[in-house]
Design a protein around this motif. Structure first.
Motif, PDB file in Angstrom:
ATOM      1  N   LEU A 233      -7.996  -1.875   3.562  1.00 45.77           N
ATOM      2  CA  LEU A 233      -7.188  -2.859   4.118  1.00 45.77           C
ATOM      3  C   LEU A 233      -6.676  -3.597   2.909  1.00 45.77           C
ATOM      4  N   HIS A 234      -7.480  -4.136   2.057  1.00 41.14           N
ATOM      5  CA  HIS A 234      -7.108  -4.934   0.838  1.00 41.14           C
ATOM      6  C   HIS A 234      -5.864  -4.330   0.197  1.00 41.14           C
ATOM      7  N   ASP A 235      -6.048  -3.118  -0.172  1.00 46.59           N
ATOM      8  CA  ASP A 235      -4.961  -2.278  -0.799  1.00 46.59           C
ATOM      9  C   ASP A 235      -3.859  -2.228   0.101  1.00 46.59           C
ATOM     10  N   LEU A 236      -3.963  -2.007   1.117  1.00 42.15           N
ATOM     11  CA  LEU A 236      -2.718  -2.079   2.145  1.00 42.15           C
ATOM     12  C   LEU A 236      -2.142  -3.249   1.993  1.00 42.15           C
ATOM     13  N   LEU A 237      -2.825  -4.503   2.423  1.00 43.57           N
ATOM     14  CA  LEU A 237      -2.343  -5.856   2.520  1.00 43.57           C
ATOM     15  C   LEU A 237      -1.323  -6.112   1.306  1.00 43.57           C
ATOM     16  N   GLU A 238      -2.220  -5.764  -0.090  1.00 45.55           N
ATOM     17  CA  GLU A 238      -1.544  -5.886  -1.237  1.00 45.55           C
ATOM     18  C   GLU A 238       0.056  -5.186  -1.328  1.00 45.55           C
ATOM     19  N   ARG A 239      -0.032  -4.049  -0.876  1.00 43.82           N
ATOM     20  CA  ARG A 239       1.266  -3.271  -0.887  1.00 43.82           C
ATOM     21  C   ARG A 239       2.407  -3.908  -0.168  1.00 43.82           C
ATOM     22  N   LEU A 240       1.617  -4.186   1.469  1.00 43.02           N
ATOM     23  CA  LEU A 240       2.611  -4.808   2.268  1.00 43.02           C
ATOM     24  C   LEU A 240       3.313  -6.303   1.705  1.00 43.02           C
ATOM     25  N   ALA A 241       2.207  -7.102   1.209  1.00 44.23           N
ATOM     26  CA  ALA A 241       2.593  -8.347   0.769  1.00 44.23           C
ATOM     27  C   ALA A 241       3.829  -8.382  -0.336  1.00 44.23           C
ATOM     28  N   TRP A 242       3.550  -7.260  -1.352  1.00 45.08           N
ATOM     29  CA  TRP A 242       4.530  -7.028  -2.485  1.00 45.08           C
ATOM     30  C   TRP A 242       5.889  -6.668  -1.931  1.00 45.08           C
ATOM     31  N   ARG A 243       5.797  -5.685  -0.870  1.00 45.71           N
ATOM     32  CA  ARG A 243       7.426  -5.505  -0.277  1.00 45.71           C
ATOM     33  C   ARG A 243       7.925  -6.647   0.374  1.00 45.71           C
TER      34      ARG A 243
END
Length: 486
Positions: A233-243
């Motif tokens: 989840l943390h990895d996905l949140l970082e990707r989403l936040a960057w976009r």
């Protein structure tokens, strides 16, 4: 009467010459040992919708096609699975593992993909990918049914000697229109042909609105530990936040989906009062809910979707290195998010002004996650109001020096109070644009409010409802307690 007919069959029955929609008597004539069961149509619809939800592990745009098919629009999502070939291979393997015979087709149009999947290859568990330049070649040998034509249109075309999609496509349209006795049937045939070859758009309506942002994380082996979900989840949140940071956006509602190896789906959703892309804050909102995901036989795909996003500018930084926005407001917003996601959206509420001068109508409550409304603002100057307003005005017994004057004594909740100081009246008339009857069925009347202080220094807000000059024997003015001053 059509009688009992075949709605679904396995490969052994198919090889015996039985086909879908054949009558049961004809099927048993071909295969006397045929074993049948009554169709459970409602259960089939339920399973197909459940399977469609599971297929969102590959793309958020999934729709049901009839009683036995699914549409998947993988535009912009194939790279998350390693490309189109890997996506179809993985989808076919997973469908096979959970017990679904499947035929897959991929093309640049929905009509061509449908035709290839159902008529392109007689071998189940296979997937065919047709490039845009090969659509004509791939569709040419297929039967007319591959264009999703009804039986009447297919029958007419075959009477004209047209048996394949290629033969229909090569026929001049003017000649085809002359042969059809009905313009509507001809128009339907040409429409399906144009859809298959991409001359007419055929958008897919997904079961759910496609999210604004979609991130996917797959695993070679199913995961079982909650800690693995947290890391993913943390990895996905970082990707989403960057976009979202690139697009100057923030999310107000996100869904974390765990796709199980056995075909199940577990989902948890969070919401925020204001747009956010703060990874740590969003992870904290998900943290408690992650315990509710039961891995079962394991989870092999995690997906994070942002279903509601709004513009979110970067914070202005001061020379001292801190954010210009007050940290107290940010802390309050984060507290609201945590309490609302833990206790429920309707358990944490905001209070806002409403355009009304009647005290009990002058404010409204709404879930704090909805943010600030566009309702009335607090006026710069207004009459003094008590710090505590009673939920409902309570009746009091009052003794006044004159009928229209302030109270001298009043009895409230069986306690007598002597008034030493009074201010008023403040007259509030009923709002004529609203109903003239309140929720209790009583007619609304003019109120005269007084701020009074008793001999012990306690301050009260009372009102007299009704005017003596308008009173009659049955509607004499009455007194009520409405609030307390601090």
């Amino acid at each position: 009467m059509r009688g009992v007919r075949i709605s679904a069959l396995n490969e052994n029955a198919r090889q015996s010459g039985i086909h879908q929609d054949m009558s049961l008597s004809d099927a048993r004539a071909l295969l006397p040992s045929l074993v049948t069961k009554p169709a459970e149509l409602e259960a089939d619809v339920f399973i197909l919708n459940k399977l469609a939800n599971w297929c969102q592990r590959y793309t958020p745009v999934v729709s049901v096609d009839g009683s036995d098919g699914l549409w998947l629009d993988i535009t912009g999502a194939a790279h998350l699975s390693g490309g189109e070939t890997n996506l179809l291979t993985d989808l076919s393997n997973h469908l096979d593992k959970i017990g679904f015979e499947n035929r897959l087709g991929l093309a640049n149009t929905a009509g061509a993909a449908w035709a290839i999947a159902r008529f392109g290859n007689d071998t189940p568990q296979t997937a065919q990918i047709i490039s845009s330049s090969d659509v004509s070649r791939a569709l040419a040998p297929l039967p007319l049914e591959a264009l999703r034509l009804d039986g009447k249109a297919v029958h007419l075309l075959r009477r004209f000697g047209i048996k394949t999609v290629g033969a229909l496509h090569d026929l001049p349209r003017a000649s085809l229109k002359r042969r059809f006795p009905s313009k509507d049937v001809c128009k339907a045939v040409l429409h399906r042909l144009d859809q298959a070859f991409g001359l007419v758009a055929e958008p897919i309506t997904p079961l759910r609105t496609a999210p604004d942002y979609f991130e996917r994380l797959s695993f070679h082996e199913p995961i079982l530990a909650t800690e693995s979900f947290r890391v993913g989840l943390h990895d996905l949140l970082e990707r989403l936040a960057w976009r979202m940071e690139e697009d100057v956006k923030g999310a107000t509602r996100l869904t974390f989906s765990a796709y199980h190896a056995d075909g199940g789906v577990s989902q948890i959703t969070i919401a925020t009062a204001r747009p956010s892309r703060d990874v740590n804050h969003l992870a904290h909102l998900f943290r408690d809910k992650l315990e509710g995901i039961h891995p079962g036989f394991g989870v092999d795909v995690l997906v994070l979707s942002a279903h509601a996003v709004e513009p979110l500018n970067d914070e202005q930084m001061m020379f001292s290195g801190g954010a210009e926005n007050k940290p107290s407001q940010k802390n309050v917003d984060q507290l609201i998010d945590r309490l609302s996601n833990r206790l429920g959206a309707h358990s944490v509420q905001r209070i806002a002004c409403r355009e009304s001068h009647v005290p009990e109508r002058a404010e409204q409550r709404f879930p704090a996650l909805q943010g600030v409304t566009d309702g009335a603002q607090n006026p710069d100057s207004k009459p003094l109001r008590p710090s505590r307003l009673l939920t409902r005005p309570e009746p009091v017994d009052v003794m006044a020096e004159v009928p229209e004057g302030p109270p001298m004594r009043f009895k409230w909740r069986r306690v007598m109070h002597r008034v030493v100081r009074a201010e008023g009246p403040e007259r509030i008339a009923p709002e004529w644009w609203h109903a003239s009857w309140d929720a209790g069925g009583n007619q609304q009347r003019t109120r005269d409010y007084y701020r009074v202080e008793d001999e012990q220094g306690r301050c009260f807000w009372l009102f007299r409802e009704g005017l003596y000059r308008e009173a009659n024997e049955t509607t004499l003015p009455t007194w009520h307690m409405h609030g307390l001053f601090a």
